[in-house]
Design a protein around this motif. Structure first.
Motif, PDB file in Angstrom:
ATOM      1  N   LYS A   1      42.493  46.613  65.696  1.00 25.66           N
ATOM      2  CA  LYS A   1      41.871  45.277  65.718  1.00 25.66           C
ATOM      3  C   LYS A   1      42.880  44.197  65.328  1.00 25.66           C
ATOM      4  O   LYS A   1      42.931  43.123  65.926  1.00 25.66           O
ATOM      5  CB  LYS A   1      40.672  45.243  64.763  1.00 25.66           C
ATOM      6  N   LEU A   2      43.711  44.511  64.300  1.00 25.83           N
ATOM      7  CA  LEU A   2      44.715  43.544  63.854  1.00 25.83           C
ATOM      8  C   LEU A   2      45.744  43.292  64.962  1.00 25.83           C
ATOM      9  O   LEU A   2      46.125  42.156  65.235  1.00 25.83           O
ATOM     10  CB  LEU A   2      45.419  44.055  62.595  1.00 25.83           C
ATOM     11  N   ASN A   3      46.170  44.376  65.616  1.00 26.77           N
ATOM     12  CA  ASN A   3      47.144  44.237  66.698  1.00 26.77           C
ATOM     13  C   ASN A   3      46.583  43.416  67.854  1.00 26.77           C
ATOM     14  O   ASN A   3      47.277  42.574  68.421  1.00 26.77           O
ATOM     15  CB  ASN A   3      47.582  45.614  67.208  1.00 26.77           C
ATOM     16  N   ASN A   4      45.314  43.654  68.173  1.00 28.74           N
ATOM     17  CA  ASN A   4      44.684  42.892  69.259  1.00 28.74           C
ATOM     18  C   ASN A   4      44.578  41.414  68.908  1.00 28.74           C
ATOM     19  O   ASN A   4      44.795  40.535  69.747  1.00 28.74           O
ATOM     20  CB  ASN A   4      43.303  43.456  69.574  1.00 28.74           C
ATOM     21  N   LYS A   5      44.265  41.168  67.638  1.00 26.46           N
ATOM     22  CA  LYS A   5      44.153  39.788  67.177  1.00 26.46           C
ATOM     23  C   LYS A   5      45.499  39.072  67.265  1.00 26.46           C
ATOM     24  O   LYS A   5      45.595  37.925  67.702  1.00 26.46           O
ATOM     25  CB  LYS A   5      43.630  39.781  65.735  1.00 26.46           C
TER      26      LYS A   5
ATOM     27  N   ASP B   1      46.365  38.307  70.849  1.00 26.88           N
ATOM     28  CA  ASP B   1      45.661  37.120  71.339  1.00 26.88           C
ATOM     29  C   ASP B   1      46.345  35.848  70.869  1.00 26.88           C
ATOM     30  O   ASP B   1      46.501  34.886  71.622  1.00 26.88           O
ATOM     31  CB  ASP B   1      44.201  37.144  70.854  1.00 26.88           C
ATOM     32  N   LYS B   2      46.763  35.860  69.576  1.00 25.05           N
ATOM     33  CA  LYS B   2      47.439  34.670  69.052  1.00 25.05           C
ATOM     34  C   LYS B   2      48.766  34.422  69.784  1.00 25.05           C
ATOM     35  O   LYS B   2      49.110  33.291  70.102  1.00 25.05           O
ATOM     36  CB  LYS B   2      47.705  34.842  67.550  1.00 25.05           C
ATOM     37  N   LEU B   3      49.488  35.503  70.029  1.00 21.36           N
ATOM     38  CA  LEU B   3      50.761  35.365  70.722  1.00 21.36           C
ATOM     39  C   LEU B   3      50.578  34.873  72.146  1.00 21.36           C
ATOM     40  O   LEU B   3      51.361  34.072  72.651  1.00 21.36           O
ATOM     41  CB  LEU B   3      51.517  36.694  70.716  1.00 21.36           C
ATOM     42  N   ARG B   4      49.525  35.368  72.795  1.00 24.50           N
ATOM     43  CA  ARG B   4      49.254  34.901  74.158  1.00 24.50           C
ATOM     44  C   ARG B   4      48.983  33.400  74.165  1.00 24.50           C
ATOM     45  O   ARG B   4      49.462  32.663  75.022  1.00 24.50           O
ATOM     46  CB  ARG B   4      48.053  35.657  74.739  1.00 24.50           C
TER      47      ARG B   4
END
Length: 478
Positions: A31-35, A38-41
């Motif tokens: 979940k942290l990696n996905n978050k 998303d921020k990086l995108r």
């Protein structure tokens, strides 16, 4: 039996709990990696959730937050260390700060003394050789019954010798010696012993040179080199008959070779590691032999015969006996065929005093002319030939110097050679990267740079090139 089943059940329950906890941690990390993704995108696209462009300040804040999230494990508990960079530069003490200077000198002396004690002395080297002889190594008839040791014997000797010998008995040392000899898993005992002796000698010499390094920065100035050589002279048997009045000139002559070849930028200092890696120190210490053949002494720049020859030529050129050389006096150097154009450029390029050359500047010229195949000598001569200071020689430059050769040919009653023919031969000989200009790297890379410059700076050099085939034939008949 029931106890065994109970223990097994407890173990299964513990394993299930561990698996559940591990799975929860993995889900949390995902979940942290996905978050973060998303921020990086959003950062990369420069868009917020509403699809509108975000400001530069928001973009920077987003980048910083993302960085802290990604590197949080490294920063945790040690965040203050990233805010304070440790001091890594220490100024040398001022010349007028006597206390700091003395403290530095004493500290360096203690450090060098400590390093000196870590080296093997003569008795320890003899002990090493006895261990090599007792190692039960194999002998080979093809190598005159020389002792050969393998890696297991190599390690055994290291353990028997003691901790002081371990730096000389590493796997890397064995591998390098083995590769140098082309063997398979074995090295000659004499090669290993010679390596240890050579390394000890280099370390001793390094420490000895460092004693003259006043600043402790790993460099020796001209004064430092002269001090080292002056104190070394009494231990050189081949210089026993050197007149005391000539000692200062000898020291200057010897030190100048180090500076000429090891100080390409002419900053007035040489690195100690460069002094150790070149062969000049070996040539100088070769003079410790009492019965050194005269032929070898004449080839050795540091011998008394060579130094007296160079200094004697200088005195003979100095016709007005003022201790300096004018351009007219220098014109008689060697075969007396150095062109006027070349000599004028030497006096323009080099340090002179009221238009005259001193002994040190003369030594640089002699070293350049007597070692034309060496890159340092070619660099010296290239700077003289580069009349426009543009870093290359073109047809105009070649014509400027060859015109003086043509004038000398006419003066000697010979028919002058066409410049275009000579120019084409020089370019064909050097094969420069740019077909219209010759750089220093072109001269060095071609392997014929010494021939090219000789054609341009003296009639004797051009004559030798023009008659190379006849000279080669005469040499074969002789």
């Amino acid at each position: 039996m029931s106890e065994t089943k109970t223990d097994t059940k407890n173990e299964d329950t513990a394993n299930n709990n561990t698996s559940t906890e591990q799975k929860a941690m993995d889900d949390k990390q995902i979940k942290l990696n996905n978050k973060l993704k998303d921020k990086l995108r959003k950062y990369i696209k420069k868009l917020d959730e509403t699809g509108t462009s975000i400001t530069k300040e928001e973009s920077i804040k987003l980048e910083v937050d993302t960085f802290k999230q990604l590197y949080k494990p490294k920063l945790a508990g040690n965040e203050q260390s990233y805010k304070n960079i440790p001091k890594f530069y220490f100024k040398l003490p001022r010349p007028d700060d006597t206390l700091a200077q003395k403290l530095r000198e004493e500290t360096r002396a203690q450090f060098l003394q400590k390093k000196s004690k870590e080296l093997l002395d003569n008795s320890e080297l003899k002990h090493l050789w006895s261990l090599l002889e007792k190692s039960n190594g194999n002998t080979t008839v093809t190598n005159n019954d020389e002792l050969i040791i393998d890696y297991f014997q190599f390690k055994k000797i290291r353990e028997e010798a003691g901790p002081k010998y371990k730096p000389y008995f590493t796997a890397e040392v064995f591998g390098r010696l083995q590769a140098a000899e082309g063997g398979v898993g074995r090295v000659r005992a004499v090669s290993l012993f010679n390596y240890v002796m050579r390394r000890v000698w280099l370390q001793q010499t390094r420490i000895g040179l460092s004693l003259y390094d006043v600043t402790g920065q790993g460099y020796l100035t001209e004064h430092d080199l002269e001090s080292y050589i002056a104190e070394l002279v009494p231990s050189l048997a081949a210089l026993d008959g050197l007149d005391s009045s000539f000692s200062s000139f000898y020291v200057c002559t010897a030190a100048r070779k180090f500076l000429f070849f090891l100080d390409p930028l002419r900053v007035g200092r040489v690195r100690i590691r460069d002094v150790l890696s070149c062969s000049f120190l070996d040539d100088l210490l070769e003079l410790r032999e009492e019965d050194l053949p005269m032929e070898l002494q004449e080839q050795n720049w540091f011998s008394a015969a060579s130094a007296l020859r160079v200094y004697g030529q200088y005195l003979n050129l100095d016709r007005d006996h003022n201790g300096m050389l004018s351009i007219n006096e220098l014109a008689s150097y060697g075969s007396g065929t150095l062109t006027r154009a070349f000599l004028q450029r030497v006096f323009q390029q080099c340090l002179t005093y009221d238009g005259e050359m001193d002994y040190k500047t003369y030594l640089d010229l002699v070293l350049a002319l007597e070692n034309r195949k060496q890159p340092a000598a070619l660099a010296y001569l290239f700077r003289v030939l580069d009349i426009n200071c543009v870093g290359y020689l073109d047809a105009f430059t070649l014509n400027y110097f060859f015109k003086a050769i043509q004038e000398q040919m006419i003066a000697h009653g010979a028919e002058p050679v066409n410049f275009d023919d000579v120019k084409d031969e020089i370019f064909d000989m050097i094969r420069p990267s740019d077909p219209s200009r010759i750089t220093l790297s072109d001269l060095v890379r071609s392997g014929h740079g010494h021939t090219a410059v000789s054609i341009l700076l003296e009639l004797h050099g051009f004559w030798a090139y023009e008659n190379r085939e006849a000279l080669a034939a005469a040499g074969d008949h002789a």
